[in-house]
Design a protein around this motif. Structure first.
Motif, PDB file in Angstrom:
ATOM      1  N   GLU A   9       0.769  -1.324   0.296  1.00  0.00           N
ATOM      2  CA  GLU A   9       0.155   0.176   0.107  1.00  0.00           C
ATOM      3  C   GLU A   9       0.880   1.073  -0.022  1.00  0.00           C
ATOM      4  OE1 GLU A   9      -1.061   0.100   4.889  1.00  0.00           O
ATOM      5  OE2 GLU A   9      -2.335  -0.971   3.358  1.00  0.00           O
ATOM      6  N   GLU A  10       0.282   2.365   0.012  1.00  0.00           N
ATOM      7  CA  GLU A  10       1.076   3.753  -0.305  1.00  0.00           C
ATOM      8  C   GLU A  10       2.121   3.739   0.940  1.00  0.00           C
ATOM      9  OE1 GLU A  10       0.467   8.565  -0.382  1.00  0.00           O
ATOM     10  OE2 GLU A  10      -1.267   7.202  -0.610  1.00  0.00           O
ATOM     11  N   GLU A  11       1.470   3.585   1.997  1.00  0.00           N
ATOM     12  CA  GLU A  11       2.442   3.655   3.267  1.00  0.00           C
ATOM     13  C   GLU A  11       3.731   2.893   3.395  1.00  0.00           C
ATOM     14  OE1 GLU A  11       2.363   3.928   8.238  1.00  0.00           O
ATOM     15  OE2 GLU A  11       0.411   3.515   6.860  1.00  0.00           O
ATOM     16  N   SER A  12       3.403   1.606   3.021  1.00  0.00           N
ATOM     17  CA  SER A  12       4.432   0.554   3.025  1.00  0.00           C
ATOM     18  C   SER A  12       5.486   0.917   1.668  1.00  0.00           C
ATOM     19  CB  SER A  12       3.964  -0.831   2.955  1.00  0.00           C
ATOM     20  OG  SER A  12       3.292  -1.075   1.657  1.00  0.00           O
ATOM     21  N   ILE A  13       5.027   1.507   0.669  1.00  0.00           N
ATOM     22  CA  ILE A  13       5.862   1.640  -0.587  1.00  0.00           C
ATOM     23  C   ILE A  13       6.825   2.863   0.053  1.00  0.00           C
ATOM     24  CG2 ILE A  13       5.713   2.642  -2.679  1.00  0.00           C
ATOM     25  CD1 ILE A  13       4.938  -0.115  -2.950  1.00  0.00           C
TER      26      ILE A  13
END
Length: 450
Positions: A100-104
């Motif tokens: 997801e955006e945060e993990s990216i």
């Protein structure tokens, strides 16, 4: 060839990028959000391939991000690019657990390393997680420390310089075995009268390989359109398989079926398959999906339910359910679950049933009837009574949600697919091998009764 791979947020703005070629401007990805917005205004469905000023935007959506590949060539293999994007998300899922955006944003270092190894100059290279994890770890600083010492300098695995990038050399097992699981999922839509409105079979052939060395496998199945004319010559010298309690629909007779939409693992030699219609491959070590297929042949319901709903004086609802296993008598359906919807305001349930167990699920406004084992030809029934608000002038409740059914039938295939032989050959070690085959039929994501 791919000019670059980009990760964008839900609005289409870039988060992370890796350029492989210089044939597109740096600002090309900035137009992606604008192109998305224009297509969303024109139509509710946005195609996964967009063309803008000579640049093709190929993208998939996962969670709250877009994974986009840009290319300028009209000779690009579009299917290969989409397969790479899906495999990229799968590999990131193995490394990051949640893509997801945060993990990216939190793991950009490891993502850059993966993008460098998985694609070179816009051409896909290594896409197997098992091979990537041999030299790319989540704590990448360990690789830098090891490189300072000549003795412990990090070297690429041998498999990277090999033609077989999905399997390393030197694998040894005391007992060499290969397991094949043929799993068929049934998707079916039926009306209340038992008429089948839509049906399909989604099949998977999964392999668990515990074989030493670099074995070469040859698989034969009874597909009418692809394999049948080659089987007569192959069966004489090939390795027989051991069936685990087989109860397939063919009753030991050699019948042929016709598979559709075949998709193979990268280990399968496609040139051999296209020219001679034979499945040959060097398997990865461990578990993997060898192939999947689809069948749209008409089939009858395996588990059928007759639901009758009666409303008494607008204060009480009575549900009668009769379930029948329309399979062979010697077959048994396991873990059968029948989810019966009820009105949203129903309460105080009471049950009468002949077999299994029943649960009231108020959070789902449904009744769950579980049957641990359901033998073929058997028929069971249940009755449920639920209270309704007793208010004059209220129309009788209507239940429009479908009845959902889940089940699993071991040692059984609906399509009649059979593994006729599995030949295992390791030219150097020449060991004895033990191939096993198991058949499973189960309900798919959409097995419902209106």
């Amino acid at each position: 060839m791919v000019s670059g791979v980009y990760f964008c947020d839900a609005s289409g703005k870039p988060i992370l990028s890796r350029r492989y070629r210089d044939d597109i401007p740096l600002s090309a990805i900035d137009k992606f959000s604008q192109i998305l917005l224009e297509h969303e205004e024109e139509s509710s469905v946005v195609p996964p391939c967009l063309l803008y000023q000579g640049i093709h935007y190929l993208f998939i959506q996962h969670s709250d991000i877009y994974v986009v590949a840009l290319t300028t060539s009209y000779q690009t293999n579009i299917a290969q690019i989409f397969m790479f994007l899906h495999q990229l998300v799968s590999v990131l899922g193995d490394y990051l657990k949640s893509v997801e955006e945060e993990s990216i944003r939190d793991n950009f270092v490891i993502i850059y390393e993966l993008l460098d190894e998985m694609m070179d100059y816009g051409i896909p290279q290594i896409t197997e997680t098992k091979m990537l994890k041999q030299y790319i770890t989540q704590k990448s600083f360990k690789l830098i420390k090891a490189a300072k010492k000549k003795r412990n300098a990090a070297r690429p695995p041998v498999a990277l310089t090999n033609s077989v990038s999905w399997r390393q050399e030197g694998i040894k097992y005391k007992k060499n075995e290969a397991y094949l699981d043929i799993i068929e999922s049934i998707n079916m839509l039926m009306n209340q009268q038992g008429q089948v409105l839509r049906s399909e079979i989604i099949g998977e052939v999964k392999v668990k390989s515990r074989l030493s060395g670099m074995p070469d496998l040859k698989l034969g199945i009874n597909d009418k359109g692809i394999f049948s004319k080659y089987l007569e010559n192959e069966e004489d010298f090939s390795k027989p398989v051991q069936i685990i309690n087989d109860d397939s629909t063919t009753n030991g007779k050699k019948s042929n079926i016709e598979l559709e939409d075949l998709k193979f693992h990268q280990c399968v030699r496609l040139s051999k398959f296209e020219n001679e219609k034979i499945i040959t491959f060097i398997p990865p070590d461990g578990e993997f999906e060898l192939m999947n297929y689809r069948l749209t042949t008409p089939i009858k319901p395996l588990i059928w339910c007759d639901i009758n709903i009666q409303v008494h004086s607008k204060s009480r609802i009575e549900i009668h359910c009769r379930a029948k296993a329309q399979i062979k008598k010697k077959s048994i359906a396991n873990n059968v679950e029948i989810l019966i919807p009820v009105p949203d305001d129903a309460d105080t349930p009471t049950f009468k049933y002949s077999h299994g167990s029943i649960k009231w699920l108020p959070e789902k406004n449904a009744i769950l009837w579980k049957l641990r084992s359901f033998a073929g030809g058997k028929e069971y029934s249940m009755t449920a009574q639920l209270g309704l608000p007793s208010v004059d002038g209220i129309e009788p409740p209507k239940v429009k949600r479908p009845v959902q059914i889940k089940f699993q039938i071991p040692y059984f295939t609906t399509s009649g697919i059979q593994v006729r032989y599995l030949k295992i050959n390791e030219p150097k070690l020449q060991y004895k091998s033990f191939p096993w085959v198991r058949y499973i039929t189960q309900s798919g994501d959409d097995y419902t009764i209106r």
